[in-house]
Scaffold this active site. Structure first.
Site, PDB file in Angstrom:
ATOM      1  N   ASN A   1     -19.091  16.168 -74.809  1.00  0.00           N
ATOM      2  CA  ASN A   1     -19.164  16.897 -73.975  1.00  0.00           C
ATOM      3  C   ASN A   1     -19.426  18.106 -74.826  1.00  0.00           C
ATOM      4  O   ASN A   1     -18.350  18.547 -75.734  1.00  0.00           O
ATOM      5  CB  ASN A   1     -18.536  16.955 -72.598  1.00  0.00           C
ATOM      6  N   ILE A   2     -20.303  19.506 -74.165  1.00  0.00           N
ATOM      7  CA  ILE A   2     -20.434  20.798 -75.106  1.00  0.00           C
ATOM      8  C   ILE A   2     -20.492  21.070 -74.036  1.00  0.00           C
ATOM      9  O   ILE A   2     -21.285  21.594 -73.296  1.00  0.00           O
ATOM     10  CB  ILE A   2     -21.501  20.390 -75.928  1.00  0.00           C
ATOM     11  N   GLU A   3     -19.685  22.193 -73.574  1.00  0.00           N
ATOM     12  CA  GLU A   3     -18.769  23.391 -72.969  1.00  0.00           C
ATOM     13  C   GLU A   3     -19.839  24.650 -73.631  1.00  0.00           C
ATOM     14  O   GLU A   3     -19.837  25.005 -74.269  1.00  0.00           O
ATOM     15  CB  GLU A   3     -17.550  23.309 -72.316  1.00  0.00           C
TER      16      GLU A   3
ATOM     17  N   CYS B   1     -22.918  16.795 -70.622  1.00  0.00           N
ATOM     18  CA  CYS B   1     -21.982  15.405 -70.634  1.00  0.00           C
ATOM     19  C   CYS B   1     -22.060  14.906 -71.802  1.00  0.00           C
ATOM     20  O   CYS B   1     -23.547  14.863 -72.725  1.00  0.00           O
ATOM     21  CB  CYS B   1     -22.264  14.672 -69.952  1.00  0.00           C
TER      22      CYS B   1
ATOM     23  N   GLU C   1     -22.535  11.228 -72.435  1.00  0.00           N
ATOM     24  CA  GLU C   1     -23.339  10.891 -72.132  1.00  0.00           C
ATOM     25  C   GLU C   1     -24.347  11.243 -72.566  1.00  0.00           C
ATOM     26  O   GLU C   1     -25.253  10.100 -72.617  1.00  0.00           O
ATOM     27  CB  GLU C   1     -22.767  10.149 -70.545  1.00  0.00           C
TER      28      GLU C   1
ATOM     29  N   CYS D   1     -21.005  11.145 -64.785  1.00  0.00           N
ATOM     30  CA  CYS D   1     -21.240  11.965 -63.661  1.00  0.00           C
ATOM     31  C   CYS D   1     -22.309  11.648 -62.339  1.00  0.00           C
ATOM     32  O   CYS D   1     -22.896  10.348 -63.237  1.00  0.00           O
ATOM     33  CB  CYS D   1     -21.232  12.951 -63.330  1.00  0.00           C
TER      34      CYS D   1
ATOM     35  N   CYS E   1     -25.707  11.608 -65.352  1.00  0.00           N
ATOM     36  CA  CYS E   1     -25.658  11.074 -65.857  1.00  0.00           C
ATOM     37  C   CYS E   1     -26.262   9.736 -65.304  1.00  0.00           C
ATOM     38  O   CYS E   1     -26.890   9.360 -66.092  1.00  0.00           O
ATOM     39  CB  CYS E   1     -23.807  10.915 -66.835  1.00  0.00           C
TER      40      CYS E   1
HETATM   41  N1  THU Z   1     -18.384  15.287 -68.610  1.00  0.00           N
HETATM   42  C1  THU Z   1     -19.048  14.000 -69.124  1.00  0.00           C
HETATM   43  O1  THU Z   1     -19.466  14.814 -70.532  1.00  0.00           O
HETATM   44  N2  THU Z   1     -19.195  13.503 -68.795  1.00  0.00           N
HETATM   45  C2  THU Z   1     -19.377  12.979 -66.991  1.00  0.00           C
HETATM   46  O2  THU Z   1     -19.731  12.227 -67.285  1.00  0.00           O
HETATM   47  C3  THU Z   1     -18.514  13.801 -66.120  1.00  0.00           C
HETATM   48  C4  THU Z   1     -18.034  14.918 -67.333  1.00  0.00           C
HETATM   49  C5  THU Z   1     -17.550  16.624 -69.004  1.00  0.00           C
HETATM   50  C6  THU Z   1     -18.460  17.788 -68.200  1.00  0.00           C
HETATM   51  C7  THU Z   1     -17.495  18.671 -68.665  1.00  0.00           C
HETATM   52  O3  THU Z   1     -17.728  19.732 -69.876  1.00  0.00           O
HETATM   53  C8  THU Z   1     -16.168  18.501 -68.318  1.00  0.00           C
HETATM   54  O4  THU Z   1     -16.166  16.132 -68.377  1.00  0.00           O
HETATM   55  C9  THU Z   1     -15.811  17.771 -66.663  1.00  0.00           C
HETATM   56  O5  THU Z   1     -16.246  18.735 -65.835  1.00  0.00           O
END
Ligand code: THU
Length: 131
Positions: free
Chosen positions: A42-44, A53, A55, A86, A89
């Site tokens: 994941n990259i925020e 996300c 995935e 989520c 995804c």
């Molecule tokens: N996140 C994912 O990478 N995959 C998911 O299916 C659920 C959420 C990440 C997004 C965000 O960076 C962090 O988890 C919190 O939501």
């Protein structure tokens, strides 16, 4: 590629997560029908909704490599409880691979295999669209 190897790859990807806001690190490893493994984390972003996300990051790597067919995905996070994809995804994975097996993991790499069609019942796919 065993399930455990795929999960280990996802766990390695988790350590690359950029998650300074949620502190929830996620790693994914997507097995292509070509036998290659595509990783993602994941990259925020400070503009939170731009966040990607793990995935979909893995899926983007695969598509960029010319692979659009998949058999298994492992996804693992840093928090407690089972890590499941989520809704966004689930939709994207289902569109590419309606037969996909998702290895949803606990942080310690224990896993539960769940078909994507079970994670997204009555999923909407491109076959519903005209022409
Ligand atoms: N996140 C994912 O990478 N995959 C998911 O299916 C659920 C959420 C990440 C997004 C965000 O960076 C962090 O988890 C919190 O939501």
């Amino acid at each position: 590629m065993t399930d455990q190897e795929l999960i280990a790859h996802a766990a390695a990807m988790r350590s690359r997560a950029v998650a300074p806001y949620s502190h929830y690190q996620v790693g994914a490893a997507l097995l292509g029908s070509n036998g290659k493994v595509y990783g993602g984390c994941n990259i925020e972003a400070a503009a939170y909704s731009v966040t990607l996300c793990a995935e979909r990051a893995a899926l983007a790597c695969a598509v960029a490599d010319g692979c659009t067919s998949f058999t298994r995905l492992a996804v693992i996070a840093s928090g407690e409880g089972l890590c499941t994809p989520c809704g966004m995804c689930r939709q994207m994975l289902f569109e590419f691979a309606p037969e996909l097996t998702v290895l949803c993991c606990y942080a310690d790499q224990r896993s539960q295999a769940i078909p994507i069609a079970e994670l997204l019942p009555f999923g909407f796919g491109g076959d519903r669209l005209p022409g």
